[in-house]
Scaffold this motif. Structure first.
Motif, PDB file in Angstrom:
ATOM      1  N   LYS A   1     -28.091   8.219   6.985  1.00 38.20           N
ATOM      2  CA  LYS A   1     -28.159   9.078   5.796  1.00 38.20           C
ATOM      3  C   LYS A   1     -26.956   8.933   4.873  1.00 38.20           C
ATOM      4  O   LYS A   1     -27.082   9.030   3.667  1.00 38.20           O
ATOM      5  N   LYS A   2     -25.750   8.763   5.437  1.00 40.24           N
ATOM      6  CA  LYS A   2     -24.555   8.710   4.595  1.00 40.24           C
ATOM      7  C   LYS A   2     -23.483   7.838   5.247  1.00 40.24           C
ATOM      8  O   LYS A   2     -23.577   7.481   6.408  1.00 40.24           O
ATOM      9  N   ASP A   3     -22.458   7.536   4.450  1.00 34.94           N
ATOM     10  CA  ASP A   3     -21.329   6.751   4.927  1.00 34.94           C
ATOM     11  C   ASP A   3     -20.118   7.662   5.089  1.00 34.94           C
ATOM     12  O   ASP A   3     -19.988   8.668   4.392  1.00 34.94           O
ATOM     13  N   GLU A   4     -19.242   7.284   5.995  1.00 36.92           N
ATOM     14  CA  GLU A   4     -17.989   7.994   6.177  1.00 36.92           C
ATOM     15  C   GLU A   4     -16.861   6.979   6.056  1.00 36.92           C
ATOM     16  O   GLU A   4     -16.989   5.838   6.505  1.00 36.92           O
ATOM     17  N   PHE A   5     -15.749   7.408   5.463  1.00 37.82           N
ATOM     18  CA  PHE A   5     -14.610   6.538   5.236  1.00 37.82           C
ATOM     19  C   PHE A   5     -13.384   7.130   5.921  1.00 37.82           C
ATOM     20  O   PHE A   5     -13.202   8.346   5.933  1.00 37.82           O
ATOM     21  N   PHE A   6     -12.535   6.240   6.457  1.00 44.79           N
ATOM     22  CA  PHE A   6     -11.346   6.669   7.180  1.00 44.79           C
ATOM     23  C   PHE A   6     -10.163   5.788   6.788  1.00 44.79           C
ATOM     24  O   PHE A   6     -10.310   4.581   6.610  1.00 44.79           O
ATOM     25  N   ILE A   7      -9.008   6.421   6.651  1.00 43.55           N
ATOM     26  CA  ILE A   7      -7.741   5.707   6.498  1.00 43.55           C
ATOM     27  C   ILE A   7      -6.881   6.147   7.664  1.00 43.55           C
ATOM     28  O   ILE A   7      -6.602   7.343   7.818  1.00 43.55           O
TER      29      ILE A   7
ATOM     30  N   LEU B   1       0.859  -1.185   0.000  1.00 44.15           N
ATOM     31  CA  LEU B   1       0.000   0.000   0.000  1.00 44.15           C
ATOM     32  C   LEU B   1       0.893   1.232   0.000  1.00 44.15           C
ATOM     33  O   LEU B   1       1.964   1.239   0.600  1.00 44.15           O
ATOM     34  N   SER B   2       0.443   2.279  -0.646  1.00 45.49           N
ATOM     35  CA  SER B   2       1.282   3.469  -0.825  1.00 45.49           C
ATOM     36  C   SER B   2       1.268   4.387   0.400  1.00 45.49           C
ATOM     37  O   SER B   2       1.158   5.596   0.280  1.00 45.49           O
ATOM     38  N   LEU B   3       1.393   3.788   1.585  1.00 40.77           N
ATOM     39  CA  LEU B   3       1.479   4.551   2.828  1.00 40.77           C
ATOM     40  C   LEU B   3       2.720   4.090   3.588  1.00 40.77           C
ATOM     41  O   LEU B   3       3.104   2.928   3.512  1.00 40.77           O
ATOM     42  N   ASP B   4       3.335   5.004   4.329  1.00 41.37           N
ATOM     43  CA  ASP B   4       4.571   4.708   5.065  1.00 41.37           C
ATOM     44  C   ASP B   4       4.298   4.146   6.452  1.00 41.37           C
ATOM     45  O   ASP B   4       4.843   4.642   7.439  1.00 41.37           O
ATOM     46  N   GLN B   5       3.450   3.138   6.549  1.00 40.82           N
ATOM     47  CA  GLN B   5       3.129   2.533   7.838  1.00 40.82           C
ATOM     48  C   GLN B   5       3.042   1.030   7.673  1.00 40.82           C
ATOM     49  O   GLN B   5       2.628   0.538   6.616  1.00 40.82           O
ATOM     50  N   ASP B   6       3.423   0.311   8.726  1.00 40.97           N
ATOM     51  CA  ASP B   6       3.389  -1.153   8.671  1.00 40.97           C
ATOM     52  C   ASP B   6       1.982  -1.716   8.764  1.00 40.97           C
ATOM     53  O   ASP B   6       1.732  -2.829   8.313  1.00 40.97           O
ATOM     54  N   GLU B   7       1.076  -0.966   9.366  1.00 40.07           N
ATOM     55  CA  GLU B   7      -0.339  -1.356   9.434  1.00 40.07           C
ATOM     56  C   GLU B   7      -1.196  -0.197   8.943  1.00 40.07           C
ATOM     57  O   GLU B   7      -0.913   0.956   9.248  1.00 40.07           O
ATOM     58  N   VAL B   8      -2.213  -0.548   8.185  1.00 41.48           N
ATOM     59  CA  VAL B   8      -3.141   0.462   7.673  1.00 41.48           C
ATOM     60  C   VAL B   8      -4.529   0.089   8.153  1.00 41.48           C
ATOM     61  O   VAL B   8      -4.987  -1.031   7.965  1.00 41.48           O
ATOM     62  N   LEU B   9      -5.187   1.049   8.776  1.00 39.71           N
ATOM     63  CA  LEU B   9      -6.534   0.848   9.300  1.00 39.71           C
ATOM     64  C   LEU B   9      -7.540   1.497   8.357  1.00 39.71           C
ATOM     65  O   LEU B   9      -7.488   2.697   8.112  1.00 39.71           O
ATOM     66  N   LEU B  10      -8.433   0.687   7.805  1.00 39.10           N
ATOM     67  CA  LEU B  10      -9.519   1.192   6.969  1.00 39.10           C
ATOM     68  C   LEU B  10     -10.808   1.063   7.768  1.00 39.10           C
ATOM     69  O   LEU B  10     -11.060   0.026   8.385  1.00 39.10           O
ATOM     70  N   ARG B  11     -11.614   2.107   7.730  1.00 39.14           N
ATOM     71  CA  ARG B  11     -12.869   2.083   8.482  1.00 39.14           C
ATOM     72  C   ARG B  11     -13.972   2.702   7.632  1.00 39.14           C
ATOM     73  O   ARG B  11     -13.767   3.714   6.976  1.00 39.14           O
TER      74      ARG B  11
END
Length: 128
Positions: free
Chosen positions: A47-53, A31-41
């Motif tokens: 009414k709507k969805d929210e996304f988090f990295i 994954l193109s992030l500088d972290q060993d673990e990536v949290l997707l939420r």
């Protein structure tokens, strides 16, 4: 209506949101992030969805781009394994597993073309 059913199915009627989190091992740097673990939420509201990295709010497109850059794509659904499929894979016969692997690799298309070509050759030979 589907959102309400998702949030309220078998739950108390005062539930206003639900979420799913996935922690991905990124020690390989896929994954193109500088972290060993990536949290997707993904938080699903009425009414709507929210996304988090990594706990930072982002647009859905950013999550999709991140996953696609690592090779996860809607056009190749074989990266996602449905619940119960791992057990089915483990208990498959060797032949069934080979058929599945050929399908995943995309080689069944060539096998089908080969069979069609062989059939056409047989038809041509019989007409001579």
């Amino acid at each position: 209506e589907e959102r309400q059913a998702l949030l309220h199915d078998d739950a108390a009627s005062n539930v206003i949101s639900a979420y799913v989190e996935i922690v991905l091992d990124n020690s390989s740097g896929r994954l193109s992030l500088d972290q060993d673990e990536v949290l997707l939420r993904r938080t699903i509201g009425s009414k709507k969805d929210e996304f988090f990295i990594n706990r930072k709010r982002v647009q859905k497109a950013e999550v999709l781009n991140l996953l696609e850059s690592a090779g996860f794509s809607k056009s190749n659904p074989y990266f996602i394994i449905q619940q119960g499929k791992v057990h089915a894979l483990c208990t498959m016969s060797d032949h069934e597993r080979l058929v599945l692997l050929k399908e995943v690799a995309g080689t069944t298309v060539y096998d089908e073309k080969r069979e069609a070509s062989l059939l056409k050759m047989e038809e041509n030979e019989s007409s001579i």
